[in-house]
Design a protein around this motif. Structure first.
Motif, mmCIF file in Angstrom:
data_model
loop_
_atom_site.group_PDB
_atom_site.id
_atom_site.type_symbol
_atom_site.label_atom_id
_atom_site.label_comp_id
_atom_site.label_asym_id
_atom_site.label_seq_id
_atom_site.Cartn_x
_atom_site.Cartn_y
_atom_site.Cartn_z
ATOM 1 N N ASP A 136 -3.080 5.012 4.904
ATOM 2 C CA ASP A 136 -3.558 4.496 6.190
ATOM 3 C C ASP A 136 -3.347 2.998 6.355
ATOM 4 O O ASP A 136 -3.518 2.471 7.451
ATOM 5 C CB ASP A 136 -5.073 4.747 6.329
ATOM 6 C CG ASP A 136 -5.398 6.227 6.219
ATOM 7 O OD1 ASP A 136 -4.537 7.032 6.633
ATOM 8 O OD2 ASP A 136 -6.483 6.557 5.703
ATOM 9 N N ILE A 137 -3.044 2.308 5.243
ATOM 10 C CA ILE A 137 -2.980 0.843 5.343
ATOM 11 C C ILE A 137 -1.544 0.363 5.525
ATOM 12 O O ILE A 137 -0.674 0.648 4.698
ATOM 13 C CB ILE A 137 -3.588 0.200 4.072
ATOM 14 C CG1 ILE A 137 -5.070 0.584 3.960
ATOM 15 C CG2 ILE A 137 -3.432 -1.324 4.097
ATOM 16 C CD1 ILE A 137 -5.748 0.102 2.695
ATOM 17 N N ASN A 138 -1.272 -0.324 6.638
ATOM 18 C CA ASN A 138 0.045 -0.950 6.783
ATOM 19 C C ASN A 138 -0.028 -2.312 7.443
ATOM 20 O O ASN A 138 0.980 -2.865 7.856
ATOM 21 C CB ASN A 138 1.040 -0.024 7.500
ATOM 22 C CG ASN A 138 0.457 0.504 8.788
ATOM 23 O OD1 ASN A 138 -0.226 -0.240 9.505
ATOM 24 N ND2 ASN A 138 0.684 1.773 9.073
ATOM 25 N N ASN A 139 -1.231 -2.876 7.530
ATOM 26 C CA ASN A 139 -1.335 -4.283 7.915
ATOM 27 C C ASN A 139 -2.602 -4.891 7.327
ATOM 28 O O ASN A 139 -3.480 -4.181 6.827
ATOM 29 C CB ASN A 139 -1.224 -4.481 9.438
ATOM 30 C CG ASN A 139 -2.441 -3.971 10.167
ATOM 31 O OD1 ASN A 139 -3.578 -4.298 9.826
ATOM 32 N ND2 ASN A 139 -2.187 -3.143 11.174
ATOM 33 N N THR A 154 3.437 -11.027 2.880
ATOM 34 C CA THR A 154 3.674 -11.947 1.763
ATOM 35 C C THR A 154 2.596 -13.007 1.797
ATOM 36 O O THR A 154 2.399 -13.638 2.836
ATOM 37 C CB THR A 154 5.050 -12.625 1.922
ATOM 38 O OG1 THR A 154 6.040 -11.611 1.866
ATOM 39 C CG2 THR A 154 5.307 -13.630 0.818
ATOM 40 N N ILE A 155 1.891 -13.210 0.669
ATOM 41 C CA ILE A 155 0.869 -14.255 0.717
ATOM 42 C C ILE A 155 1.299 -15.542 0.000
ATOM 43 O O ILE A 155 0.727 -16.589 0.232
ATOM 44 C CB ILE A 155 -0.521 -13.749 0.273
ATOM 45 C CG1 ILE A 155 -0.611 -13.444 -1.199
ATOM 46 C CG2 ILE A 155 -0.935 -12.523 1.057
ATOM 47 C CD1 ILE A 155 -2.034 -13.046 -1.587
ATOM 48 N N LEU A 156 2.340 -15.466 -0.816
ATOM 49 C CA LEU A 156 2.849 -16.687 -1.469
ATOM 50 C C LEU A 156 4.306 -16.479 -1.838
ATOM 51 O O LEU A 156 4.660 -15.427 -2.350
ATOM 52 C CB LEU A 156 2.022 -16.958 -2.743
ATOM 53 C CG LEU A 156 2.362 -18.224 -3.534
ATOM 54 C CD1 LEU A 156 1.744 -19.441 -2.870
ATOM 55 C CD2 LEU A 156 1.831 -18.125 -4.965
ATOM 56 N N GLU A 157 5.142 -17.489 -1.592
ATOM 57 C CA GLU A 157 6.527 -17.434 -2.075
ATOM 58 C C GLU A 157 6.600 -18.351 -3.273
ATOM 59 O O GLU A 157 6.034 -19.448 -3.244
ATOM 60 C CB GLU A 157 7.483 -17.920 -0.986
ATOM 61 C CG GLU A 157 7.375 -17.061 0.250
ATOM 62 C CD GLU A 157 8.717 -16.804 0.899
ATOM 63 O OE1 GLU A 157 9.749 -17.003 0.248
ATOM 64 O OE2 GLU A 157 8.708 -16.409 2.075
ATOM 65 N N ASN A 160 -9.983 -4.590 5.506
ATOM 66 C CA ASN A 160 -11.445 -4.729 5.595
ATOM 67 C C ASN A 160 -12.144 -3.513 5.003
ATOM 68 O O ASN A 160 -11.825 -2.373 5.337
ATOM 69 C CB ASN A 160 -11.866 -4.904 7.059
ATOM 70 C CG ASN A 160 -11.950 -6.374 7.434
ATOM 71 O OD1 ASN A 160 -12.642 -7.153 6.758
ATOM 72 N ND2 ASN A 160 -11.226 -6.762 8.473
ATOM 73 N N GLY A 161 -13.086 -3.788 4.089
ATOM 74 C CA GLY A 161 -13.878 -2.715 3.495
ATOM 75 C C GLY A 161 -13.156 -1.904 2.426
ATOM 76 O O GLY A 161 -13.659 -0.868 1.982
ATOM 77 N N THR A 162 -11.963 -2.348 1.997
ATOM 78 C CA THR A 162 -11.216 -1.594 0.981
ATOM 79 C C THR A 162 -11.162 -2.375 -0.338
ATOM 80 O O THR A 162 -11.682 -3.481 -0.437
ATOM 81 C CB THR A 162 -9.758 -1.335 1.447
ATOM 82 O OG1 THR A 162 -9.084 -2.599 1.511
ATOM 83 C CG2 THR A 162 -9.718 -0.642 2.797
ATOM 84 N N ALA A 208 0.854 -1.199 0.000
ATOM 85 C CA ALA A 208 0.000 0.000 0.000
ATOM 86 C C ALA A 208 0.888 1.246 0.000
ATOM 87 O O ALA A 208 2.089 1.153 0.288
ATOM 88 C CB ALA A 208 -0.906 -0.031 1.226
ATOM 89 N N PRO A 209 0.302 2.407 -0.325
ATOM 90 C CA PRO A 209 1.098 3.643 -0.356
ATOM 91 C C PRO A 209 1.786 3.931 0.977
ATOM 92 O O PRO A 209 1.190 3.757 2.038
ATOM 93 C CB PRO A 209 0.050 4.723 -0.672
ATOM 94 C CG PRO A 209 -1.038 3.989 -1.405
ATOM 95 C CD PRO A 209 -1.081 2.627 -0.784
#
Ligand code: PRT
Ligand code: ZN
Length: 220
Positions: free
Chosen positions: A110-113, A182-185, A118-120, A105-106
């Motif tokens: 506001d998003i860093n986890n 990371t969601i996949l390596e 949720n809701g984005t 995220a930028p």
């Protein structure tokens, strides 16, 4: 299907050159020319089917090729989005084209986890892997599917974050984004279906895999 072992490979792109080099180091002699879909290996009963990487898992599953070399990320995505399931599994890990599928995220936003998603809206070219991850984590977010240039999504206002492949991290940095999960390596993998090969093809595949193993070990 002929009695020549058919290997599906990416024709052009990040996997292509390393895949060709690996096979050449295994002793296969072939030439890749402009538009051809098939390249014949001169010194072994092997044909190379040169295609887009996204098609490799289904070509292997549907018997258009006996084996394939593809990014694990593409294999997992195709397995998740295929409605009737895909008969293609990893036979061997190849150790090149390593990357991560990450959420980013930028830097100044506001998003860093992950919980903050949720809701984005999240832009991605991997709706299958992303959707599966969000479901597992119980997060309700909208996945915005793109065909490329995902890193531009936040700046043009179509999503608050992205889910994209990262290797050096330079692309994220150049676009003012930071990865927070990371969601996949992933790495390049050799894939095969559950179908039984003829004895000749299986013997050839065993020989090829033991040479690949030797090449990987000698480069470690
Ligand atoms: O035309 P075709 O459909 O065959 O190719 P493609 O355009 O879909 O894929 P291609 O050639 O870009 O990538 C093929 C495979 O290489 C991917 O499926 C991954 O398994 C692997 N790979 C390894 C990568 C990267 N590293 C990578 N960094 N694929 C893409 N990227 C992109 C990423 O999407 C982002 O745009 O590179 C950018 C980030 O790189 P860094 O170094 O700035 O972090
Ligand atoms: Zn592709």
């Amino acid at each position: 299907m002929t009695d020549r072992l058919r290997i599906a490979l990416q024709k052009k792109g990040r996997l292509a050159d390393d895949s060709f080099e690996l096979l050449k180091k295994c002793g296969l002699r072939f030439a890749i020319r402009g538009g051809g879909l098939l390249a014949r290996v001169k010194n072994m009963p092997i044909d190379l089917l040169l295609v887009r990487d996204d098609d490799i898992p289904s070509f292997v599953a549907n018997d258009a090729a006996d084996i394939g070399i593809v990014g694990e990320n593409v294999l997992v995505e195709e397995q998740l989005v295929s409605r009737e399931g895909l008969d293609a599994e990893i036979t061997m890990r190849l150790g090149f084209s390593r990357c991560k599928l990450s959420l980013a995220a930028p830097n100044d936003g506001d998003i860093n986890n992950t919980e903050q998603l949720n809701g984005t809206r999240i832009a991605t070219t991997y709706p299958g892997v992303l959707g599966n991850f969000l479901k597992e984590r119980g997060i309700s977010a909208k996945s915005v599917e793109m065909k490329g240039a995902v890193e531009l999504a936040p700046s043009i206002g179509i999503a608050e974050s992205i889910c994209d492949l990262v290797s050096s991290g330079a692309t994220l940095e150049a676009n003012g984004l930071s990865a927070f999960e990371t969601i996949l390596e992933s790495e390049a993998v050799l894939i095969q279906s559950g179908r039984k090969l003829s004895a000749d093809k299986q013997a050839l595949l065993n020989k090829l895999m033991s040479r690949i193993d030797g090449v990987i070990k000698s480069s470690e």
